[in-house]
Write an enzyme that holds these catalytic residues in place. Sequence first.
Site, short mmCIF file in Angstrom:
data_model
loop_
_atom_site.label_atom_id
_atom_site.label_comp_id
_atom_site.label_asym_id
_atom_site.label_seq_id
_atom_site.Cartn_x
_atom_site.Cartn_y
_atom_site.Cartn_z
N ASP A 30 0.84 -1.20 0.00
CA ASP A 30 0.00 0.00 0.00
C ASP A 30 0.88 1.25 0.00
O ASP A 30 1.99 1.23 0.53
CB ASP A 30 -0.90 -0.01 1.25
CG ASP A 30 -2.11 0.88 1.10
OD1 ASP A 30 -2.30 1.47 0.01
OD2 ASP A 30 -2.86 1.01 2.08
N HIS A 47 2.97 3.59 -8.85
CA HIS A 47 2.84 2.16 -9.15
C HIS A 47 4.10 1.64 -9.84
O HIS A 47 4.55 0.53 -9.57
CB HIS A 47 1.61 1.91 -10.05
CG HIS A 47 0.31 2.20 -9.36
ND1 HIS A 47 0.04 1.76 -8.08
CD2 HIS A 47 -0.81 2.88 -9.76
CE1 HIS A 47 -1.18 2.16 -7.73
NE2 HIS A 47 -1.71 2.84 -8.72
N LEU A 141 10.70 -20.81 -4.35
CA LEU A 141 9.65 -19.91 -3.83
C LEU A 141 8.38 -20.00 -4.69
O LEU A 141 8.47 -19.95 -5.92
CB LEU A 141 10.18 -18.48 -3.87
CG LEU A 141 9.20 -17.38 -3.45
CD1 LEU A 141 9.05 -17.34 -1.93
CD2 LEU A 141 9.66 -16.01 -3.97
C1 FPP Z 1 -1.77 0.25 -3.38
O1 FPP Z 1 -1.33 1.59 -3.44
C2 FPP Z 1 -1.25 -0.50 -4.50
C3 FPP Z 1 -2.03 -1.13 -5.44
C4 FPP Z 1 -3.48 -1.11 -5.45
C5 FPP Z 1 -1.44 -1.84 -6.55
C6 FPP Z 1 -0.21 -2.62 -6.25
C7 FPP Z 1 0.58 -2.64 -7.48
C8 FPP Z 1 1.90 -2.59 -7.58
C9 FPP Z 1 2.84 -2.61 -6.46
C10 FPP Z 1 2.50 -2.44 -8.93
C11 FPP Z 1 2.63 -3.64 -9.77
C12 FPP Z 1 2.33 -4.97 -9.25
C13 FPP Z 1 2.69 -6.13 -9.82
C14 FPP Z 1 2.15 -7.39 -9.29
C15 FPP Z 1 3.60 -6.20 -10.97
P1 FPP Z 1 -2.43 2.71 -3.55
O2 FPP Z 1 -2.54 3.10 -4.99
O3 FPP Z 1 -3.70 2.28 -2.93
O4 FPP Z 1 -1.73 3.84 -2.72
P2 FPP Z 1 -2.45 4.96 -1.83
O5 FPP Z 1 -3.21 4.23 -0.75
O6 FPP Z 1 -1.30 5.74 -1.29
O7 FPP Z 1 -3.32 5.74 -2.74
#
Ligand code: FPP
Length: 248
Positions: A30, A47, A141
Amino acid sequence: MQIHKLYTKDDLASFGLTGALPAHVGIIMDGNGRWAKKRLMPRSFGHRAGIESLHNIVRECIKLDLKALTVYAFSTENWKRPQQEVNTLFSLFIEFIVKEIDELDANRVRIITLGDLAAFPDRVRICMENASERTKNNTGLTFCLCLNYGGRAEILRAVRNIAASGADPASIDEKLFSDNLYTAGLPELDLVIRTAGEQRLSNFLLWQAAYAEFVFTDTLWPDYKPENLRANIIEFMKRTRRFGKVVE
Ligand code: FPP
């Protein structure tokens, strides 16, 4: 195609990792959006930085010789985000797999997906299916990507599968139920880490987290480094896990 050496006992001791490591770690990644906002950049920038963290953390799990790592990449609720952000995430999922697959395969990583891939565009679904197919016999893994995943949806799917099998209700036990989850055959979830300060499960591995330890950190996912993972594992190791029993 770099092969990562496992840490030796001495390496682990030098990190302070002297007890039993968790077999299965789940991570709620997150804070990508907040990380980008702090830099006055669009969420997609966060991201993209997030996949760099993921790259480093998967490699750390390989070196620590963990059995399974499950990451929450796209929840059943994430469809509510703006279409442009959803499309960026799809592109990043594909980019990540294309860039990483050779190295992950060479390091005997088995990739599996948890969730309903049918809802994704073909390019995402096919990319993920190919990655799972290519790595299915690997014995290192197990790297589980939660994609269009929700704990409640997973539980309902298991219920439907069991009902459709015509199982005698009296024969339905925890083992049968677990065998009908996406995580069938994986080690028990030992540790759930959530980054970016939020302290909730958000529909992540609801059944599997029953006896897991939770570690919450304020670090935003793009800032999360292997040393953060090791510190969170040390915190896990300090806890006494009772599983409902009395421990002297
Ligand atoms: C949460 O941050 C993150 C996500 C919903 C997406 C997770 C994705 C990645 C780490 C990138 C790529 C993943 C893979 C599997 C290749 P948020 O956008 O909710 O952040 P915020 O709460 O600060 O708005």
